[in-house]
Write a protein that holds these residues in place. Structure first.
Motif, PDB file in Angstrom:
ATOM      1  N   ARG A 508     -12.352  44.038 -25.638  1.00 29.34           N
ATOM      2  CA  ARG A 508     -11.608  43.619 -26.839  1.00 29.34           C
ATOM      3  C   ARG A 508     -11.900  42.174 -27.194  1.00 29.34           C
ATOM      4  N   ARG A 511     -15.289  41.809 -28.876  1.00 33.27           N
ATOM      5  CA  ARG A 511     -15.307  42.291 -30.252  1.00 33.27           C
ATOM      6  C   ARG A 511     -14.574  41.333 -31.200  1.00 33.27           C
ATOM      7  N   ASN A 536     -15.624  50.629 -30.193  1.00 31.43           N
ATOM      8  CA  ASN A 536     -15.368  50.841 -28.776  1.00 31.43           C
ATOM      9  C   ASN A 536     -16.320  49.956 -27.973  1.00 31.43           C
ATOM     10  N   HIS A 573     -17.765  53.773 -33.015  1.00 29.18           N
ATOM     11  CA  HIS A 573     -16.417  53.513 -33.518  1.00 29.18           C
ATOM     12  C   HIS A 573     -15.532  54.732 -33.255  1.00 29.18           C
ATOM     13  N   GLY A 694      -9.100  54.651 -32.291  1.00 23.45           N
ATOM     14  CA  GLY A 694      -9.014  53.590 -31.302  1.00 23.45           C
ATOM     15  C   GLY A 694      -9.122  54.130 -29.895  1.00 23.45           C
ATOM     16  N   SER A 698     -10.918  49.256 -27.622  1.00 18.51           N
ATOM     17  CA  SER A 698     -11.103  48.755 -28.979  1.00 18.51           C
ATOM     18  C   SER A 698     -10.018  47.735 -29.262  1.00 18.51           C
TER      19      SER A 698
END
Length: 784
Positions: A508, A511, A536, A573, A694, A698
């Protein structure tokens, strides 16, 4: 629905109506215990804004509003902390109560209360008086929350100690290092052949860290120690922990702050979505506070608290906005006690059990530790638990002070009072400051300690004191123009301060940084979208290796071949309408079964806290697989796992992959606790099942259990832009402000939450002409 079921439904709905009718949200009441009075304005979502010209009335009205909305939830939270659930729920919660009694949190809560200044004690007393005034009023009208009627009991009087205890127990929930220690101890005893494979933390060497710069240490530390080689915990000591050691802890929260140099408006931004288990009602409670000043304006604050806690835990005022994440630093150590430990205190108590015999409990301990259960017959070892939360602290006062802080310096000073939970507090200020600061009691750890249970003398070396507040991790106004906290590694390996070795996967955090650094200009709307980002991070790391393996040994079985094509075409995703995220999820589960579950057994495998990073290391590292004793090359392993995953999905959703959807399996299905325990109550307490994208990896964290049901995520999402003329705020809370099942605000925010959207919020609250206004006045003889 049968006639009997229809009759039950109508009866339950009728039983719940008095508690709804007793909820006062407009008009005027006269209540004993107030000085000059207060007003509670409720917006269109039922969120209360409390206005008063003095703190006593402000917190009285805040307690009144919370109790009207969430009294039963508040009672359950304090019972959990006090070890008194079984008085209501019977034998099912005895072990949880025994654990709570052995933690002796009431003892540390009393010591913490003694540290509070007079103004904070007065605020807690006023809050308690407000809670009791609301409970009394509801009781007189036969309108206590329906849960009290169904369970046939009445709430005891609320006290300041109850509020303190709730915070202490939440702090214990967030301190999770004990899971790692006990798992490693069990691994050494039950499967020593896999110690080399699974003992070491596997945080990626190139993974991001929260605070990047090396800082001088102001406190000298002892020499590093090697990880101790301790055997198994006695069965009785393990039983004491059974309710805590449930495998990978799905802790997660996101917070980031972006400086003016990176935003479209030229003003700083903050985003926060603290993750907790999904429950109905939510653990979070939205509230606005307004303390009128002599200038007629005074202090405004808006954000969330936990029902039963006065003040705000995260939110904003005119000058700043702040968010929180769990720091996940190491604040717990399990130790082997000597045969005759020097216990400095002990407490005897009895757990009352509804419908059963009372259970006596002896709690005992010494400086900063508690003793575990006595060993079984013939076992000479006893164990204890060190935890920073056993040191008294004043975080309840911080909740009253943070929302009134006038700037970054004042806010930072407020954080000195934090003990537990140990949090990373992310800040964005009107003056341009962005920062992240760890706040709480962190042991001045001997470097290298805390990996597994050790002798008491060795463990105690890390507990002679706590790190100074100024030595705790901190990053203020970095040149890069942003800070990110997402439960990832706190400090670089070469930092002189040791705050632990076990961290959650960094996906996370990676990202969020990617989104920030690649956006030409950042807006509040973008931050709101990012909170729902579905990329992801685990797939980004593992999918190339998995696809390369499948290219070397492609599956021939038709369903597995279709799954191969789905993965090859996937953009990584976790969109709910796609099949590929489900294939990836089940494939990783099958690899985990092969490498962990089949070797360690389901019980020990389920207790592995860092299973994600351990399995990811096995996927990407050939030497790790060889060390585990994996006989087959990776292509063979992945092909077989994908074939098994395909069969699993076919059993769930049929044999046509074009009809598969991730969100048919991956769904939020939170329910009120009583509806879970007694399904027949579902017609009263309701609850929606929400298909979800999700994943646990993510930014839109939606952590599933083994079945795929989403169990943890972000019920509350919050974005703030700090402008010179005042902040712009947005938020949403899954379910809603009320805990009453017949209230229009029991579940009214769920559709917007499910859609990934936020409501705009005025810091000052709803305008009077647009609000439902309840005026609270001092009682002069009239009965409310």
């Amino acid at each position: 629905m049968s006639p009997r079921e229809e009759l039950v439904r109508h009866g339950l709905n009728l039983a719940a109506l008095p508690s709804r009718w007793a909820h006062a949200d407009h008009g005027s009441l006269r209540l004993a215990g107030m000085l000059r009075g207060a007003a509670v304005r409720r917006d269109g979502r039922g969120v209360p804004w409390v206005d008063a010209d003095n703190e006593r009335d402000l917190y009285f009205a805040a307690g009144f509003a919370q109790a009207q909305d969430r009294l039963w939830q508040m009672d359950v939270l304090r019972r959990r902390a006090r070890g008194r659930l079984s008085e209501v729920f019977g034998a099912a919660t005895v072990q949880e109560d025994v654990r709570a009694r052995k933690l002796a949190l009431t003892r540390v809560a009393r010591r913490s209360e003694e540290l509070l200044g007079a103004e904070h004690r007065a605020a807690l007393a006023a809050f308690s008086a407000g809670v009791n005034a609301a409970a009394d009023r509801m009781r007189r009208r036969g309108g206590l929350p329906v849960e009290f009627l169904l369970l046939r009991y009445r709430p005891a009087r609320w006290t300041p100690l109850d509020s303190i205890l709730i915070v202490k127990y939440l702090g214990f929930d967030l301190a999770v290092n004990i899971k790692n220690e006990v798992f490693r101890s069990r691994l050494a005893a039950e499967h020593p052949e896999y110690r080399a494979a699974f003992t070491e933390p596997r945080y990626p060497a190139d993974g991001p860290v929260t605070v990047r710069s090396r800082r001088p240490r102001t406190r000298s530390g002892a020499a590093p120690v090697p990880p101790p080689a301790i055997g198994s915990l006695p069965r009785e000591s393990r039983r004491w922990l059974d309710g805590l050691l449930d495998g990978e802890h799905p802790i997660g929260s996101n917070a980031w702050a972006v400086s003016a140099s990176r935003t479209a408006s030229g003003h700083p931004l903050l985003a926060n979505d603290p993750h907790v288990p999904f429950t109905q009602p939510s653990l979070w409670y939205q509230m606005g506070l307004h303390l009128t000043g002599e200038d007629g304006e005074g202090a405004f604050g808006y954000g969330v608290t936990v029902p039963g806690v006065a003040g705000l835990i995260a939110g904003a005022n005119r000058q700043l906005a702040w968010g929180i994440t769990n720091s996940t630093v190491d604040t717990q150590d399990v130790c082997v006690l000597p045969p005759s430990p020097a216990e400095t205190w002990q407490e005897e108590s009895t757990v009352g059990v509804r419908g059963g015999a009372a259970v006596p409990v002896r709690a005992a301990g010494g400086a900063r530790y508690v003793a575990m259960d006595p060993p079984t017959a013939g076992d000479e070892e006893r164990y204890g638990l060190f935890w920073s939360g056993f040191e008294p602290s004043t975080e309840v006062a911080c909740c009253q002070l943070m929302w009134r802080a006038g700037g970054p310096g004042e806010f930072r000073e407020v954080l000195r009072g934090f003990g537990v939970p140990v949090l990373n507090v992310v800040l964005a200020c009107q003056d341009g400051t962005v920062s992240v600061k760890t706040a709480g009691h962190v042991p001045a750890r001997v470097p290298g300690s805390g990996r597994a249970p050790a002798e008491q003398e060795q463990v105690a070396a890390s507990w002679h004191g706590f790190l100074d507040f100024d030595d705790l991790p901190e990053d203020a106004d970095p040149e890069r123009g942003y800070v990110v906290s997402a439960n990832h590694k706190m400090l670089p390996d070469d930092d002189p301060v040791d705050v632990g070795a076990d961290w959650v996967a960094p996906y996370r955090a990676e990202r969020i940084e990617e989104l920030i650094t690649t956006a030409p200009e950042i807006t509040p709307e973008a931050c709101g979208r990012w909170q729902g980002d579905l990329a992801n991070g685990r797939a980004a790391k593992l999918l190339p290796t998995l696809l390369a393996a499948l290219a070397d040994d492609p599956p021939a079985e038709p369903l597995a071949a279709a799954c191969h094509r789905l993965l090859a075409d996937w953009d990584g995703h976790d969109h709910g309408q796609l099949a590929a995220p489900l294939v990836f999820f089940r494939l990783l589960q099958k690899l985990t079964d092969r490498w962990v579950r089949d070797r360690l057994g389901p019980d020990l495998a389920a207790a592995m806290p860092d299973v994600t990073l351990q399995v990811d290391h096995l996927v990407t590292t050939a030497d790790a697989r060889a060390g585990l004793g994996e006989p087959d090359p990776l292509p063979v392993v992945v092909r077989r796992a994908l074939t098994e995953a395909a069969a699993w999905i076919a059993d769930e959703q049929g044999t046509e992959p074009e009809r598969w959807r991730y969100d048919l399996t991956h769904r939020i299905s939170d329910r009120h606790a009583l509806a879970k325990a007694v399904p027949a109550l579902g017609s009263l307490f309701g609850g929606v099942t929400t298909p979800s994208g999700g994943s646990g990896h993510s930014v839109c964290l939606m952590t599933p259990d083994r079945t795929g049901t989403v169990v943890e995520g972000a019920p509350w999402r919050f974005v703030a832009e700090l402008r010179p003329d005042g902040p712009r705020l947005w938020d949403v809370l899954r379910h809603g402000s009320s805990g009453h099942p017949r209230s229009p605000h029991y579940d009214d925010q769920t559709p917007l939450h499910a859609a990934g959207r936020l409501y705009p919020v005025r810091l000052e609250g709803p305008r009077r002409e647009a609000a439902r206004l309840l005026t609270l006045r001092p009682r002069g003889g009239a009965t409310a």
